[in-house]
Design an enzyme around this catalytic site. Structure first.
Site, PDB file in Angstrom:
ATOM      1  N   TYR A  12      -8.124   3.244   8.422  1.00  0.00           N
ATOM      2  CA  TYR A  12      -7.859   3.248   7.163  1.00  0.00           C
ATOM      3  C   TYR A  12      -9.313   4.267   6.464  1.00  0.00           C
ATOM      4  O   TYR A  12     -10.397   4.370   7.202  1.00  0.00           O
ATOM      5  CB  TYR A  12      -7.694   2.217   6.209  1.00  0.00           C
ATOM      6  N   ASP A  42       0.791  -1.424   0.044  1.00  0.00           N
ATOM      7  CA  ASP A  42       0.155   0.080   0.110  1.00  0.00           C
ATOM      8  C   ASP A  42       1.090   1.189  -0.039  1.00  0.00           C
ATOM      9  O   ASP A  42       1.583   1.554   0.872  1.00  0.00           O
ATOM     10  CB  ASP A  42      -0.951   0.089   1.227  1.00  0.00           C
ATOM     11  N   SER A  67      -0.191   4.204   2.838  1.00  0.00           N
ATOM     12  CA  SER A  67      -0.080   4.105   4.158  1.00  0.00           C
ATOM     13  C   SER A  67       1.452   3.737   4.536  1.00  0.00           C
ATOM     14  O   SER A  67       2.204   3.231   3.458  1.00  0.00           O
ATOM     15  CB  SER A  67      -0.703   3.085   4.898  1.00  0.00           C
ATOM     16  N   ASP A  76      -1.924   5.763  -5.141  1.00  0.00           N
ATOM     17  CA  ASP A  76      -2.152   4.968  -3.993  1.00  0.00           C
ATOM     18  C   ASP A  76      -2.754   3.581  -4.574  1.00  0.00           C
ATOM     19  O   ASP A  76      -3.746   3.364  -4.956  1.00  0.00           O
ATOM     20  CB  ASP A  76      -3.484   5.619  -3.140  1.00  0.00           C
ATOM     21  N   THR A  91      -5.899   1.956  -2.936  1.00  0.00           N
ATOM     22  CA  THR A  91      -7.183   2.468  -3.067  1.00  0.00           C
ATOM     23  C   THR A  91      -7.610   1.954  -4.351  1.00  0.00           C
ATOM     24  O   THR A  91      -6.848   2.003  -5.521  1.00  0.00           O
ATOM     25  CB  THR A  91      -7.109   3.920  -3.061  1.00  0.00           C
ATOM     26  N   TRP A  99       1.335  -4.251   9.553  1.00  0.00           N
ATOM     27  CA  TRP A  99       0.816  -5.007  10.373  1.00  0.00           C
ATOM     28  C   TRP A  99       0.196  -6.484   9.850  1.00  0.00           C
ATOM     29  O   TRP A  99      -0.339  -6.544   8.693  1.00  0.00           O
ATOM     30  CB  TRP A  99      -0.002  -4.036  11.306  1.00  0.00           C
ATOM     31  N   ASN A 129       2.662   1.727   7.478  1.00  0.00           N
ATOM     32  CA  ASN A 129       3.021   0.884   8.488  1.00  0.00           C
ATOM     33  C   ASN A 129       2.761  -0.859   8.163  1.00  0.00           C
ATOM     34  O   ASN A 129       1.805  -1.023   7.095  1.00  0.00           O
ATOM     35  CB  ASN A 129       1.862   0.717   9.789  1.00  0.00           C
TER      36      ASN A 129
END
Length: 379
Positions: A132, A89, A92, A272, A275, A96, A94
Site C-alpha cells: 500500500y 477500502d 484496493s 478512495d 486514503t 486480509w 483484497n
C-alpha cells in the site's frame, strides 16, 4: 489510511494499543425495528421493486471514526466466528487479516485468525503480497465464511497475513483491510467480497454507499445494496467511471476561488475511502499551497483559516466544493493542510486521490450495476 499527516501518526503512536470494540453491524430493518420505527418508515417509504431499498438484502455496517483519520468496522471469519476490525477500502480489492502464522510485531499486536479453530476453513497453496502507500503484507490465501454486517458470504477467499513488515500496521487501531475496488486489481486474482455478494444475490442492488462522519463523531457506515434517502436530499450527481480498476473518474479542473489552479486540461482521480488525505501530483501541490498561503510542508496560520476559500473540484460538469473546515487539520494550536503530493502515473496522466478529506463532504454511492460513482452533498 495510506497517506497520513505527521501529527496524526504521532497521535496513533501514542495510542498504539487502542482498539475500541465495535459490534457487528445490523441491517437497517433491524435497527428501525429495535427503535419501534419500522412500521412508520415502511408507510413513508413503501417497498418498490425497482429500487428494492428496503429489501432484507440491504445491510448497514457501522464504522468507527478514529481521529478523522481511519474508519473501520467489524467483520467475522470462520465457524465459529472470529472477529476482526477492518478498513473498508475502495482503493484496493483484497480482504486480509493477521494470522497465527505471523510473528511480525504488527500481527502480535492485533487479532489473528486461527484456521485450526474454524470448521469451514479451506486452505490453498496460493500466496499473497500487497504493498500500500503505507505498509505492506505477505501471506497465503484461504477460503472461509465471512460475515459483513448481517451478510454471510460462504467460501470467501481471503488473505492470512504471515508478515507485516515495518511499523505502520503495528500502530493502527484496526486488524486488516477489506478491499471494495474491482477484481481487475485484486492481488493473486482473489475475488473481492462485494463481487461474491453480487454473484450470490446477497444484496438488493449491485451498489454500496458510504457516509463518513466528521470531528471524530459516530454515525459513519457502509450500506450494502441500497442508498439511504436521508443522505440524498440534495440530489445525486452520477459520474461515469473512466476505468474499472479503482473507482476512477475524470475531473474537469480544480479551482480555488475563480482561478483554475490545477487539472486545467482534465485529469484522472479515484474516490478512495482508504486514503486519509487529498493526494495530488507533486506539480499541482506547490501552486495550491502557494495560492492558499501555506508553507512548503503545508503548515498555515490558524488565524488565516477563517478567510481561506473553498477548493472546488469540477467533475462531469458539476462543482464539488471542499471548504477550509474540511481540508485544514488543527492540533495543539498548529494548522496544516490535508494535502499530500505524490506521483501515480496512469495511461491518461497523473492520478489524484479524493480521500476522506473529500468524502466527508459527500454521501458517496459506488454503483457496480452501472459503473458509476454518485455524489450527494451532505445536508
Amino acid at each position: 489510511m495510506k497517506l497520513l499527516l505527521l501529527l496524526v501518526l504521532v497521535a496513533v503512536a501514542q495510542c498504539r494499543v487502542f482498539r475500541a470494540p465495535l459490534r457487528r453491524g445490523k441491517s437497517l430493518r433491524q435497527s428501525l425495528q429495535e427503535h419501534g420505527l419500522l412500521e412508520h418508515y415502511l408507510k413513508q417509504h413503501p417497498y418498490n421493486p425497482a429500487t428494492k431499498y428496503f429489501a432484507t438484502r440491504a445491510s448497514t455496517e457501522p464504522l468507527q471514526n478514529y481521529l478523522d483519520n481511519e474508519y473501520f468496522g467489524t467483520i467475522s471469519i470462520g465457524s465459529p466466528a472470529q472477529e476482526f476490525t477492518v478498513v473498508f477500502d475502495t482503493g484496493s480489492s483484497n480482504l486480509w487479516v493477521p494470522s497465527v502464522y505471523c510473528s511480525s510485531p504488527a500481527c502480535t499486536n492485533h487479532n489473528r485468525f486461527n484456521p485450526a479453530e474454524s470448521s469451514t476453513f479451506i486452505s490453498t497453496n496460493d500466496s499473497l503480497e500487497i504493498a500500500y502507500g503505507t505498509g505492506s503484507m505477505t501471506g497465503i490465501l484461504g477460503y472461509d465464511t465471512v460475515t459483513v454486517a448481517d451478510i454471510e458470504v460462504l467460501n470467501q477467499i481471503f488473505g492470512l497475513a504471515e508478515t507485516e513488515p515495518g511499523d505502520f500496521f503495528y500502530y493502527v487501531p484496526f486488524d486488516g483491510i477489506l478491499g471494495l475496488a474491482f477484481p481487475s486489481i485484486a492481488s493473486s486474482g482473489a475475488t473481492p467480497v462485494f463481487d461474491n455478494m453480487m454473484k450470490e444475490g446477497l444484496v438488493a442492488q449491485d451498489l454500496f454507499s458510504v457516509y463518513l462522519s466528521k470531528n471524530g463523531q459516530s454515525g459513519s457506515f457502509v450500506l450494502f445494496g441500497a442508498i439511504d434517502p436521508f443522505y440524498t436530499t440534495n440530489g445525486i450527481t452520477w459520474i461515469p467511471l473512466s476505468a474499472e480498476t479503482y473507482w476512477q473518474i475524470t475531473m474537469d479542473s480544480v479551482s480555488i476561488g475563480e482561478e483554475a489552479v490545477a487539472c486545467s486540461l482534465g485529469c484522472q482521480a479515484i474516490v478512495d475511502t482508504g486514503t486519509s488525505l487529498l493526494a495530488m501530483p507533486n506539480r499541482a501541490l506547490g501552486p495550491i499551497l502557494s495560492t492558499l498561503g501555506a508553507s512548503s510542508n503545508g503548515e498555515i496560520s490558524c488565524e488565516a483559516v477563517s478567510s481561506l476559500p473553498d477548493i472546488v473540484f469540477y467533475i462531469n460538469g458539476q462543482a464539488f466544493p471542499v471548504p477550509p473546515s474540511a481540508y485544514v487539520v488543527e492540533s495543539n494550536g498548529y494548522c496544516i493542510l490535508g494535502f499530500q503530493g505524490m506521483n501515480i502515473p496512469t495511461e491518461s496522466g497523473e492520478l489524484w486521490i479524493l480521500g476522506d478529506v473529500f468524502i466527508r463532504e459527500y454521501y458517496v454511492i459506488f454503483n457496480r450495476a452501472n459503473n458509476m460513482v454518485g455524489l450527494s452533498p451532505l445536508p
